[in-house]
Structures are given as C-alpha cells and as structure tokens.
Design an enzyme around this catalytic site. Structure first.
Site, PDB file in Angstrom:
ATOM      1  N   GLU A  58       0.907  -1.209  -0.069  1.00 17.11           N
ATOM      2  CA  GLU A  58       0.129   0.098   0.090  1.00 17.11           C
ATOM      3  C   GLU A  58       0.874   1.143  -0.061  1.00 17.11           C
ATOM      4  OE1 GLU A  58      -2.515  -1.259   3.133  1.00 17.11           O
ATOM      5  OE2 GLU A  58      -3.467  -2.914   2.024  1.00 17.11           O
ATOM      6  N   SER A 100      -4.460 -11.845   2.947  1.00 11.51           N
ATOM      7  CA  SER A 100      -5.785 -12.575   3.391  1.00 11.51           C
ATOM      8  C   SER A 100      -5.616 -13.844   4.143  1.00 11.51           C
ATOM      9  CB  SER A 100      -6.583 -13.195   2.045  1.00 11.51           C
ATOM     10  OG  SER A 100      -7.079 -12.028   1.287  1.00 11.51           O
TER      11      SER A 100
HETATM   12  P1  PGA Z   1      -4.864  -8.647   4.666  1.00 13.64           P
HETATM   13  O1  PGA Z   1      -3.744  -7.722   4.713  1.00 13.64           O
HETATM   14  O2  PGA Z   1      -4.605  -9.717   5.661  1.00 13.64           O
HETATM   15  O3  PGA Z   1      -6.138  -7.592   5.171  1.00 13.64           O
HETATM   16  O4  PGA Z   1      -4.918  -9.394   3.206  1.00 13.64           O
HETATM   17  C1  PGA Z   1      -2.304  -8.023   4.634  1.00 13.64           C
HETATM   18  C2  PGA Z   1      -1.205  -6.991   4.662  1.00 13.64           C
HETATM   19  O5  PGA Z   1      -1.593  -5.953   4.007  1.00 13.64           O
HETATM   20  O6  PGA Z   1      -0.167  -6.968   5.500  1.00 13.64           O
END
Ligand code: PGA
Length: 250
Positions: free
Chosen positions: A97, A211
């Site tokens: 991100e 996830s």
């Molecule tokens: P998520 O995010 O478990 O919601 O997929 C993982 C992360 O961004 O570290």
C-alpha cells in the site's frame, strides 16, 4: 532456536481509545507459547498508549512506516528515533500500500530498511508481485528485483524479516495456496543464501501475508519455509487474531 512470528498490521484502523480497549482484552485472553512471538503494528497515534499496556506482556510493538532521517524539517513524517523511544521493535518497510498508493520506490525503501536497523529496530521488508505479473510468470523476477534493490548495501542482515505479500492476495479474500507461498519462500531463502550466506538464510524469518484468516492459518503454517504471517483484516477482531496466533501445525 528461531521463533515463528505472528504479526498484525492494523493499517489505518482504531483510534487510541479503541486501541487501548482492544489490546487490554487481547492480553487478557492470550495464551503463553514458547515457539512463537506476537507482534502488533497499530497506527502511530496508538503506539504510546499501547506500549504502556503491553509492557508487562510478551506482545511486541511494531510501526507501519517510518521516515529515513533521524530528525529535520520533514513535515508530517515520523523518525526512527521517535519510534524507538516509544518501545517499537519492528518497522514494516515497503508495504504494497505504501508502494502503490504513496508511490514509495525500492530506493526509498532501501534507505528505510537501513535506517531502521541502524537505530536498533528490525525492518520487516515487504515484497510481492501483482496479479498480472504472476499471470505473466514474472513472480520470481519481481521478488528478486525488489529484494536486491531494497537490500542494496544492507549489512545488518540478522535484524531483517522479510514478508512475502502477493499484491493480488492483500485484502481481496484470495489467499495464495500454501504451496504457492512455500515456493516463493524457498526462492527467497535461496536468494538470501546467495546474497549473504546459508546460515543467515536459514535463520531468516520469512512471513506470508495476504488474506490470512482463521480458516487458512493452520495449512499455511504447516509449510516448512513459512515462519509466520503478517495479518491485515483478520487481526482487527480479537477472536480471529487469537485463533491465528493459536495456529496448529497438525
Ligand atoms: P490482509 O492484509 O490480511 O487484509 O490481506 C495483509 C497485509 O496487507 O499485510
């Protein structure tokens, strides 16, 4: 012996007061383990109050980002010295991100990784391919490039943690199959062995992220080269985070 690491990345969730009640209840319900560490990475504004609550527990504190200078006229940034002083032990560097939304480059991430280690904390370097890169068969190439660039000139390797987080699996509900993750983890370990040495590669903690949830944690943790997980969405609720921490290998 190296311990597995279960890390929760809260992202931009929970105010300081929500964080205090969450962590108080987490600690009350946490079992003791001798083979795994638990890490939480709240937003900056919650680091101090959370550090006060966890100080007599074995839960470790992490930050989600940092700037690569100790101090200066950098409006809106947070320095590694500030994080260290608050009790932060781990810092996530180069989360997808940060790379995709905030346009962080491998060069900037390289500076962050080095700085975090220099100040005495442990960088968690995130790498991972996008969906089209996987579909084009470029996964290994992308991961190799990110690792080489982000670790250029980096010597404090004992402090490093790597998180393999395929971008297509983050926040999408699509988890990599345990064998897909394992394959990339093996590749990363071999790469680190080539870049540094075998012993360092064997001792390196490589997390899987994308996830992770109570339904898939056991099968992921059964893989030989998965030394823990970086959890986003599923770490925000006490029951699901506790279940993930309580993974069973059999
Ligand atoms: P998520 O995010 O478990 O919601 O997929 C993982 C992360 O961004 O570290």
């Amino acid at each position: 012996m190296k311990k597995n690491l279960i890390a929760g990345n809260w992202k931009m969730y929970k105010t300081p007061s929500e964080s205090i009640s969450f962590v108080s209840s987490l600690i009350k319900n946490l079992k003791n383990y001798d083979d795994r560490d638990v890490l939480i990475c709240p937003p900056f504004t919650s680091l101090f109050p959370v550090s006060q609550i966890i100080k007599d527990s074995y839960v470790k504190l992490g930050a989600q980002n940092v700037y690569f200078e100790n101090e200066g006229a950098y409006t809106g940034e947070i320095s590694p010295l500030m994080l260290k002083d608050v009790g932060v032990e781990y810092v996530i560097c180069g989360h997808s991100e940060r790379r995709n939304i905030f346009k962080e480059t491998d060069e900037v991430i390289n500076k962050k990784v080095k700085k975090v280690a220099e100040i005495g904390m442990k960088p968690i370097l995130c790498v991972g391919e996008k969906l089209e890169e996987r579909e084009n068969g470029e996964t290994f190439e992308v991961v190799e490039n990110q690792i080489k660039k982000c670790l250029e000139g980096f010597k404090d390797i004992e402090k490093l943690v790597i998180a393999y987080e395929p971008v297509w699996a983050i926040g999408t509900g699509k988890t990599a199959l345990p064998e897909q993750a394992e394959e990339v983890h093996v590749f990363i370990r071999e790469l680190i062995s080539k870049l540094y040495n075998f012993e360092i590669a064997e001792n390196l903690i490589i997390l899987y992220g994308g996830s992770v949830k109570p339904e898939n944690i056991d099968s992921l943790m059964r893989e030989k080269n998965i030394d823990g997980v970086l959890v986003g969405g599923a770490c925000l609720k006490i029951e699901s985070f506790l279940r993930i921490i309580d993974y069973q290998k059999i």
